[in-house]
Design a protein around this motif. Structure first.
Motif, PDB file in Angstrom:
ATOM      1  N   LEU A  45      84.127   9.408  44.842  1.00  5.98           N
ATOM      2  CA  LEU A  45      84.827   8.172  45.176  1.00  5.98           C
ATOM      3  C   LEU A  45      83.904   7.191  45.903  1.00  5.98           C
ATOM      4  N   ALA A  46      83.103   7.719  46.819  1.00  2.00           N
ATOM      5  CA  ALA A  46      82.171   6.867  47.569  1.00  2.00           C
ATOM      6  C   ALA A  46      81.123   6.289  46.624  1.00  2.00           C
ATOM      7  N   MET A  47      80.644   7.135  45.701  1.00  3.52           N
ATOM      8  CA  MET A  47      79.612   6.687  44.756  1.00  3.52           C
ATOM      9  C   MET A  47      80.181   5.601  43.829  1.00  3.52           C
ATOM     10  N   ASN A  48      81.380   5.845  43.304  1.00  4.62           N
ATOM     11  CA  ASN A  48      81.970   4.879  42.369  1.00  4.62           C
ATOM     12  C   ASN A  48      82.271   3.546  43.033  1.00  4.62           C
ATOM     13  N   ASN A  49      82.496   3.570  44.342  1.00  7.95           N
ATOM     14  CA  ASN A  49      82.828   2.331  45.049  1.00  7.95           C
ATOM     15  C   ASN A  49      81.666   1.810  45.882  1.00  7.95           C
ATOM     16  N   ASN A  50      80.500   2.427  45.700  1.00 10.99           N
ATOM     17  CA  ASN A  50      79.309   2.052  46.450  1.00 10.99           C
ATOM     18  C   ASN A  50      79.582   1.931  47.948  1.00 10.99           C
ATOM     19  N   LEU A  51      80.219   2.953  48.486  1.00 12.18           N
ATOM     20  CA  LEU A  51      80.517   2.970  49.920  1.00 12.18           C
ATOM     21  C   LEU A  51      79.652   4.060  50.565  1.00 12.18           C
ATOM     22  N   PRO A  52      78.629   3.685  51.324  1.00  5.83           N
ATOM     23  CA  PRO A  52      77.821   4.724  51.976  1.00  5.83           C
ATOM     24  C   PRO A  52      78.669   5.495  52.993  1.00  5.83           C
ATOM     25  N   ILE A  53      78.434   6.810  53.079  1.00  2.26           N
ATOM     26  CA  ILE A  53      79.167   7.619  54.061  1.00  2.26           C
ATOM     27  C   ILE A  53      78.135   8.120  55.070  1.00  2.26           C
ATOM     28  N   ARG A  54      78.494   8.060  56.338  1.00  5.54           N
ATOM     29  CA  ARG A  54      77.619   8.657  57.362  1.00  5.54           C
ATOM     30  C   ARG A  54      78.254   9.965  57.799  1.00  5.54           C
ATOM     31  N   VAL A  55      77.504  11.079  57.712  1.00  2.00           N
ATOM     32  CA  VAL A  55      78.001  12.379  58.186  1.00  2.00           C
ATOM     33  C   VAL A  55      77.310  12.661  59.508  1.00  2.00           C
ATOM     34  N   LEU A  56      78.070  12.882  60.580  1.00  2.04           N
ATOM     35  CA  LEU A  56      77.443  13.064  61.889  1.00  2.04           C
ATOM     36  C   LEU A  56      78.238  14.023  62.771  1.00  2.04           C
ATOM     37  N   SER A  57      77.675  14.365  63.932  1.00  2.00           N
ATOM     38  CA  SER A  57      78.273  15.390  64.778  1.00  2.00           C
ATOM     39  C   SER A  57      79.392  14.837  65.654  1.00  2.00           C
ATOM     40  N   SER A  58      80.483  15.621  65.738  1.00  2.00           N
ATOM     41  CA  SER A  58      81.544  15.234  66.673  1.00  2.00           C
ATOM     42  C   SER A  58      81.294  15.903  68.026  1.00  2.00           C
ATOM     43  N   MET A  59      80.257  16.725  68.094  1.00  3.84           N
ATOM     44  CA  MET A  59      80.007  17.505  69.319  1.00  3.84           C
ATOM     45  C   MET A  59      78.943  16.846  70.211  1.00  3.84           C
ATOM     46  N   ALA A  60      78.200  15.872  69.658  1.00  9.53           N
ATOM     47  CA  ALA A  60      77.112  15.266  70.433  1.00  9.53           C
ATOM     48  C   ALA A  60      77.677  14.590  71.682  1.00  9.53           C
ATOM     49  N   ASP A  61      76.921  14.693  72.781  1.00  8.84           N
ATOM     50  CA  ASP A  61      77.378  14.037  74.022  1.00  8.84           C
ATOM     51  C   ASP A  61      77.261  12.526  73.879  1.00  8.84           C
ATOM     52  N   GLU A  62      78.070  11.835  74.673  1.00 10.98           N
ATOM     53  CA  GLU A  62      78.021  10.379  74.655  1.00 10.98           C
ATOM     54  C   GLU A  62      76.612   9.914  75.054  1.00 10.98           C
ATOM     55  N   GLY A  63      76.081   8.963  74.350  1.00  9.86           N
ATOM     56  CA  GLY A  63      74.753   8.462  74.680  1.00  9.86           C
ATOM     57  C   GLY A  63      73.636   9.277  74.030  1.00  9.86           C
ATOM     58  N   GLN A  64      73.982  10.479  73.529  1.00  6.18           N
ATOM     59  CA  GLN A  64      72.970  11.307  72.846  1.00  6.18           C
ATOM     60  C   GLN A  64      72.699  10.724  71.461  1.00  6.18           C
ATOM     61  N   ASP A  65      71.424  10.813  71.027  1.00  5.53           N
ATOM     62  CA  ASP A  65      71.061  10.311  69.706  1.00  5.53           C
ATOM     63  C   ASP A  65      71.855  11.097  68.644  1.00  5.53           C
ATOM     64  N   ASN A  66      72.557  10.384  67.755  1.00  5.56           N
ATOM     65  CA  ASN A  66      73.408  11.071  66.773  1.00  5.56           C
ATOM     66  C   ASN A  66      73.343  10.328  65.440  1.00  5.56           C
ATOM     67  N   PRO A  67      72.119  10.277  64.843  1.00  3.09           N
ATOM     68  CA  PRO A  67      71.965   9.433  63.644  1.00  3.09           C
ATOM     69  C   PRO A  67      72.675   9.976  62.418  1.00  3.09           C
ATOM     70  N   GLY A  68      72.871  11.296  62.316  1.00  2.25           N
ATOM     71  CA  GLY A  68      73.544  11.874  61.152  1.00  2.25           C
ATOM     72  C   GLY A  68      72.760  11.687  59.874  1.00  2.25           C
ATOM     73  N   THR A  69      73.488  11.761  58.765  1.00  6.12           N
ATOM     74  CA  THR A  69      72.886  11.573  57.436  1.00  6.12           C
ATOM     75  C   THR A  69      73.659  10.494  56.704  1.00  6.12           C
ATOM     76  N   LEU A  70      72.924   9.576  56.090  1.00  7.22           N
ATOM     77  CA  LEU A  70      73.583   8.555  55.291  1.00  7.22           C
ATOM     78  C   LEU A  70      73.587   8.994  53.835  1.00  7.22           C
ATOM     79  N   VAL A  71      74.788   9.093  53.254  1.00  8.70           N
ATOM     80  CA  VAL A  71      74.912   9.431  51.835  1.00  8.70           C
ATOM     81  C   VAL A  71      75.059   8.092  51.116  1.00  8.70           C
ATOM     82  N   CYS A  72      74.090   7.748  50.299  1.00  8.50           N
ATOM     83  CA  CYS A  72      74.071   6.387  49.747  1.00  8.50           C
ATOM     84  C   CYS A  72      73.350   6.381  48.399  1.00  8.50           C
TER      85      CYS A  72
END
Ligand code: ADP
Ligand code: ASP
Ligand code: MG
Length: 432
Positions: free
Chosen positions: A232-259
């Motif tokens: 669905l994301a591919m067909n609609n050209n919507l990049p998805i960011r997958v990232l951690s819900s456990m990272a502390d606030e202010g901690q670097d949390n770049p995740g992965t961009l699916v694009c």
């Protein structure tokens, strides 16, 4: 300022502390001026618990009673959906309360209230349409929409569910319908890895991955994203960011961009290794080696609603007969065997064998389109560990092999290291 969809999986909402932590993340996005829709899964373990309840009751039901129930207006699936969807109802309400406690206006939305309309395929429904006429204005008025993932409503006004892992698809579909600027999938790992980090601790987080690669990895067993969400994301050209819900606030949390594929990605030949234990192997022995034989087998399988995956045929020169081996989903094995036995005379085979203890291990990478030698490296790495390959299947960007389940971890680790997946430094992150 923009409109964003955030999705939190089961482990991320596993208890009230986690739900409070999620409300902190959501509140931060609201404070940054965004309109926010949040999609939540059931608390971890809850969907399994509900499925087990249905299975236990269903197992009590004698075949005659099941037939009677079917006549009365449906098999168990419509009630299955109504039951298993309840886990998400609970978390959406709890998160809405947690947000209100922090002074953030929020309300929960169930599938039928949006409405998120699906087709009639109970327990694996596909989304047909999401109306944004109610939820859109509510967001614009500053309310956070906390949406129960995984569920919808079908043409008969019954609750439907989208298949296991379906909240990912709810999130992407909602992001498309709401024309969101971002779709962030928060989970218990901090991105998409070169393979399942639970199996290979040295697995490396990817900064970016192409839709096509993610689609293959998800279809081949990497359950971090549901296959349909990537489609669905591919067909609609919507990049998805997958990232951690456990990272502390202010901690670097770049995740992965699916694009969509870009220059950096082309430098990799193999991006990841996936495995699926949900496989079973069937071998038909001494088939007449005549035209139409494989077609008859495939027809028997499709009439029984079973999807055939990998196929390999071996011909014996001595008596001009063939053996045919193919794989089906493990859950379909009994149905497949029953259908084949019923069609034994029509197909024409002497014997049938099956094996559940098999795993499909795959390497995936868009770089395979332009590089040779991937198959050789893969087969040599498995041979060096003494792992026998039972069946092979390839496509433009993947090679899959079927092996004995006992060697799953060994094979995944061997392939991860054969393709140097833990060594290449990740390219720098670029904003979407
Ligand atoms: P959620 O409950 O958030 O939806 P899932 O359990 O469905 O999370 O998916 C996350 C899990 O997917 C991770 O814990 C990880 O073990 C597994 N996984 C499998 N393959 C990969 C991969 N290539 N990258 C990241 N995670 C992976
Ligand atoms: N709760 C559902 C499941 O466990 C949907 C999801 O989590 O995405 O499959
Ligand atoms: Mg999931």
């Amino acid at each position: 300022m923009g409109r964003i969809v955030m999705k939190f999986g089961g482990t991320s909402v596993a208890d009230l502390d986690r739900i409070r932590a999620v409300s902190t993340r959501v509140a931060a996005e609201v404070a940054a001026g965004h309109e926010v829709a949040v999609v939540v899964s059931a608390m971890s373990g809850e969907t399994n618990r509900l499925v087990a309840l249905v299975d236990a009751l269903d197992a009590d039901c004698a075949p005659g009673e099941a037939k009677h129930a079917e006549k009365l207006g449906g098999d168990v699936h419509d009630e299955y959906d109504s039951i298993v969807a309840s886990g998400e109802q609970v978390t959406s309400g709890l998160l809405a309360i947690a947000l209100r406690r922090r002074g953030v206006p929020a309300r929960s939305w169930l599938g039928w209230q949006i409405p998120l309309r699906t087709d009639m395929a109970h327990s694996k429904a596909r989304i047909a349409e999401i109306e944004s006429s109610a939820i859109g204005p509510s967001l614009a008025q500053g309310n956070v929409a906390v949406v129960a993932g995984f569920q919808g409503i079908n043409e008969k006004h019954r609750v439907s569910t989208l298949g296991r892992g379906g909240s990912d698809t709810s999130a992407v579909a909602l992001a498309v319908a709401l024309k969101a600027d971002r779709c962030d999938i928060y989970t218990d790992v901090d991105g998409i890895y070169t393979t399942d980090p639970r199996v290979v601790p040295e697995a490396r987080r990817l900064n970016r991955i192409a839709f096509e690669e993610m689609l293959e990895l998800a279809s081949l067993g990497a359950k971090v994203l549901q296959v349909r969400s990537v489609e669905l994301a591919m067909n609609n050209n919507l990049p998805i960011r997958v990232l951690s819900s456990m990272a502390d606030e202010g901690q670097d949390n770049p995740g992965t961009l699916v694009c969509h594929e870009d220059q950096t990605m082309e430098e990799r030949v193999v991006s990841g290794v996936a495995y699926s234990r949900d496989e079973a192997q069937i071998t038909l022995l001494k088939l007449a080696d005549t035209p139409g034989m494989v077609a008859r087998i495939c027809k028997a399988m499709s009439d029984a609603g079973v999807i055939v995956d990998m196929i390999v045929q071996g011909i014996s020169r001595s008596d001009n007969s063939a053996n045919l081996t193919f794989t089906v989903g493990e859950r379909d094995l009994e149905t497949a065997l029953a259908a084949l036995e019923a069609a034994q005379d029509a197909i024409g085979f002497a014997d049938i064998k099956s094996d559940r203890d098999v795993t499909k291990v795959s390497v995936v990478g868009i770089g395979m389109r332009s590089h040779t030698g991937v198959a050789q490296t893969m087969f040599e790495a498995l041979a060096a560990k003494g792992i026998n390959i039972e069946v092979i299947a390839t496509s433009e960007i993947k090679i899959s092999v079927l092996i004995d389940s006992e060697y799953t971890e060994l094979a995944v680790r061997a392939l991860h290291s054969a393709f140097d997946l833990h060594e290449t430094p990740a390219p720098p992150v670029t904003a979407p």
